[in-house]
Design an enzyme around this catalytic site. Structure first.
Site, mmCIF file in Angstrom:
data_model
loop_
_atom_site.group_PDB
_atom_site.id
_atom_site.type_symbol
_atom_site.label_atom_id
_atom_site.label_comp_id
_atom_site.label_asym_id
_atom_site.label_seq_id
_atom_site.Cartn_x
_atom_site.Cartn_y
_atom_site.Cartn_z
ATOM 1 N N LYS A 1 9.314 1.875 8.094
ATOM 2 C CA LYS A 1 10.165 3.057 8.291
ATOM 3 C C LYS A 1 10.871 2.995 9.639
ATOM 4 C CE LYS A 1 6.809 6.107 6.441
ATOM 5 N NZ LYS A 1 5.824 5.920 7.492
ATOM 6 N N LYS B 1 3.112 -2.103 18.182
ATOM 7 C CA LYS B 1 3.940 -0.948 18.549
ATOM 8 C C LYS B 1 4.143 -0.870 20.061
ATOM 9 C CE LYS B 1 3.579 1.696 14.364
ATOM 10 N NZ LYS B 1 3.149 2.811 13.574
ATOM 11 N N LYS C 1 7.308 -7.045 8.014
ATOM 12 C CA LYS C 1 6.990 -6.000 7.038
ATOM 13 C C LYS C 1 8.145 -5.003 6.935
ATOM 14 C CE LYS C 1 4.432 -2.251 8.370
ATOM 15 N NZ LYS C 1 3.974 -0.980 7.840
HETATM 16 N N1 AQP Z 1 5.909 -2.914 3.807
HETATM 17 C C1 AQP Z 1 4.861 -2.372 3.223
HETATM 18 N N2 AQP Z 1 4.307 -2.950 2.133
HETATM 19 C C2 AQP Z 1 3.237 -2.405 1.522
HETATM 20 N N3 AQP Z 1 2.637 -1.258 1.940
HETATM 21 C C3 AQP Z 1 3.163 -0.662 3.024
HETATM 22 N N4 AQP Z 1 2.829 0.455 3.699
HETATM 23 C C4 AQP Z 1 3.678 0.640 4.743
HETATM 24 N N5 AQP Z 1 4.571 -0.344 4.773
HETATM 25 C C5 AQP Z 1 4.287 -1.172 3.724
HETATM 26 C C6 AQP Z 1 1.731 1.332 3.320
HETATM 27 O O1 AQP Z 1 2.266 2.638 3.137
HETATM 28 C C7 AQP Z 1 1.266 3.590 3.506
HETATM 29 C C8 AQP Z 1 1.848 4.605 4.417
HETATM 30 O O2 AQP Z 1 2.147 4.042 5.660
HETATM 31 P P1 AQP Z 1 2.327 4.934 6.948
HETATM 32 O O3 AQP Z 1 3.563 5.698 6.857
HETATM 33 O O4 AQP Z 1 1.135 5.768 7.144
HETATM 34 O O5 AQP Z 1 2.416 3.962 8.146
HETATM 35 P P2 AQP Z 1 2.770 2.478 8.266
HETATM 36 O O6 AQP Z 1 1.748 1.656 7.584
HETATM 37 O O7 AQP Z 1 2.927 2.216 9.708
HETATM 38 O O8 AQP Z 1 4.157 2.411 7.468
HETATM 39 P P3 AQP Z 1 5.587 2.098 8.003
HETATM 40 O O9 AQP Z 1 6.550 2.276 6.892
HETATM 41 O O10 AQP Z 1 5.613 0.781 8.697
HETATM 42 O O11 AQP Z 1 5.861 3.264 9.028
HETATM 43 P P4 AQP Z 1 6.169 3.231 10.576
HETATM 44 O O12 AQP Z 1 7.384 2.391 10.721
HETATM 45 O O13 AQP Z 1 6.403 4.653 10.903
HETATM 46 O O14 AQP Z 1 4.983 2.659 11.285
HETATM 47 C C9 AQP Z 1 0.102 2.820 4.107
HETATM 48 O O15 AQP Z 1 -0.917 2.685 3.149
HETATM 49 C C10 AQP Z 1 0.720 1.502 4.446
HETATM 50 O O16 AQP Z 1 -0.229 0.461 4.461
#
Ligand code: AQP
Length: 338
Positions: A201, A113, A198
């Protein structure tokens, strides 16, 4: 057995969040009917990167609606919003003082990040470095046994274990050591437009991200345009064929069929037909979810009621643990709490 997990309302949820996390939670609860679960909205985590205050509230409700739409039974389990329970931030401060900075600097998500924010010439808040400690507090305050997560969060649960062990060693047994639970396949759903990354969001483009709120046409378009390869073989090989492998994983989770079975079924099939079938399966999976999410979102009174009840249950557990932590560190507790 107590399950605990959370999602940050940084944007609308995508199928990675659903397949890698929420669907896994519901499956685990079905497989362990005597267990209880605490699922929260990690809204203090959402402000560790630049955020839009005007959409935060809606993002929080969207996550609560998604938990309910996925089938979480609130008569048995607890949903609450992290920022409404100040025990988390108070415990996080104490845990921060016990966490060597080097442990945080080696976190992959932090490094990724920071790199992204530097490229975008945006400032990097200290919260980005410290948020895994807030996550440790989120987990440890509730004596969670299992933390079901996607692969990207495993390192943070391991950090939580390290912090808990250190504090238990210094001040006597306070925290339960939580275990993480990830899917063997599907713990990291990839971006359809760049299957080496990956699905996220906060992806710079949403071409390869399927949101739970996307309509049928948008889902089909995104899957039809998914990046694959020129080999023309539908085979699971995440290194050589990341695009096709990702679609196989998504199809497998959406239909409940093994990847090996799907490979046989699609022997000799064209990528175009395969993609149409993946699109059909994803549309079938998302359609009822999307409908229910929208229904729940139209009844904020109900959502607020669930959150108020959930908060009360959460607070009962977290305040007991926080009190023990403060006592062990030598703090005098206010008289009315004693
Ligand atoms: N691509 C993915 N595949 C499988 N699991 C995923 N998770 C996130 N992306 C994937 C899982 O979703 C849960 C919630 O995630 P989060 O919102 O707390 O944060 P994150 O892991 O950082 O998810 P994002 O979508 O990538 O959000 P941003 O972009 O805001 O950082 C977690 O259990 C995560 O592992």
């Amino acid at each position: 057995m107590r399950f605990l997990s959370g999602i940050q309302p940084t944007a609308k949820l995508h199928i990675g969040n659903y397949l890698g996390a929420i669907k896994l939670w519901i499956e685990e609860l079905r497989n362990n009917p005597d267990s209880e679960a605490i699922f929260f909205v990690a809204d203090y985590h959402a402000i560790t990167v630049p955020h839009d205050p005007t959409s935060l509230k809606e993002g929080i409700f969207h996550i609560v609606a998604a938990y309910l739409a996925a089938g979480l039974d609130v008569k048995k389990h607890t949903i609450f919003v992290q920022s409404q329970n100040p025990d988390h931030t108070e415990a996080a401060w104490i845990l921060l003082t016990q966490t060597p900075i080097g442990w945080l600097e080696r976190m992959t998500q932090y490094k990724d990040k920071v790199k992204k924010l530097r490229e975008e010439k945006k400032s990097i808040g200290t919260g980005l470095l410290c948020y895994p400690v807030l996550m440790a507090a989120d987990i440890l305050l509730y004596d969670a046994d299992i933390v079901p997560v996607g692969e990207d969060q495993v390192q943070h649960v391991e950090l939580t274990q390290e912090i808990a062990r250190r504090i238990n060693q210094r001040y006597g047994e306070i925290f339960k050591i939580p275990q993480y639970k990830v899917r063997k396949v599907g713990a990291r759903i990839k971006d359809l437009a760049d299957p080496t990354k990956k699905m996220s969001k906060s992806s710079p483009s949403y071409k390869g991200v399927i949101f739970l709120t996307d309509d049928d046409d948008t889902i089909r378009k995104k899957i039809t345009r998914a990046v694959t390869d020129s080999e023309k073989a539908i085979r699971y090989d995440p290194v050589k064929k990341p695009g096709i492998s990702n679609l196989l994983v998504i199809l497998s989770l959406a239909t409940g069929k093994e990847i090996a079975t799907l490979q046989k079924e699609y022997e000799g099939a064209s990528y175009a037909r395969f993609k149409q079938d993946v699109a059909d399966a994803v549309i079938e999976m998302i359609r009822p979810l999307r409908k229910k999410i929208n229904e729940y979102l139209s009844d904020k009174t109900y959502l607020n009621k669930i959150l108020a009840e959930g908060l009360e249950k959460a607070k009962e557990l977290s305040s007991t643990k926080l009190r023990l932590l403060k006592e062990r560190l030598g703090y005098p507790l206010p008289k009315k709490n004693q």
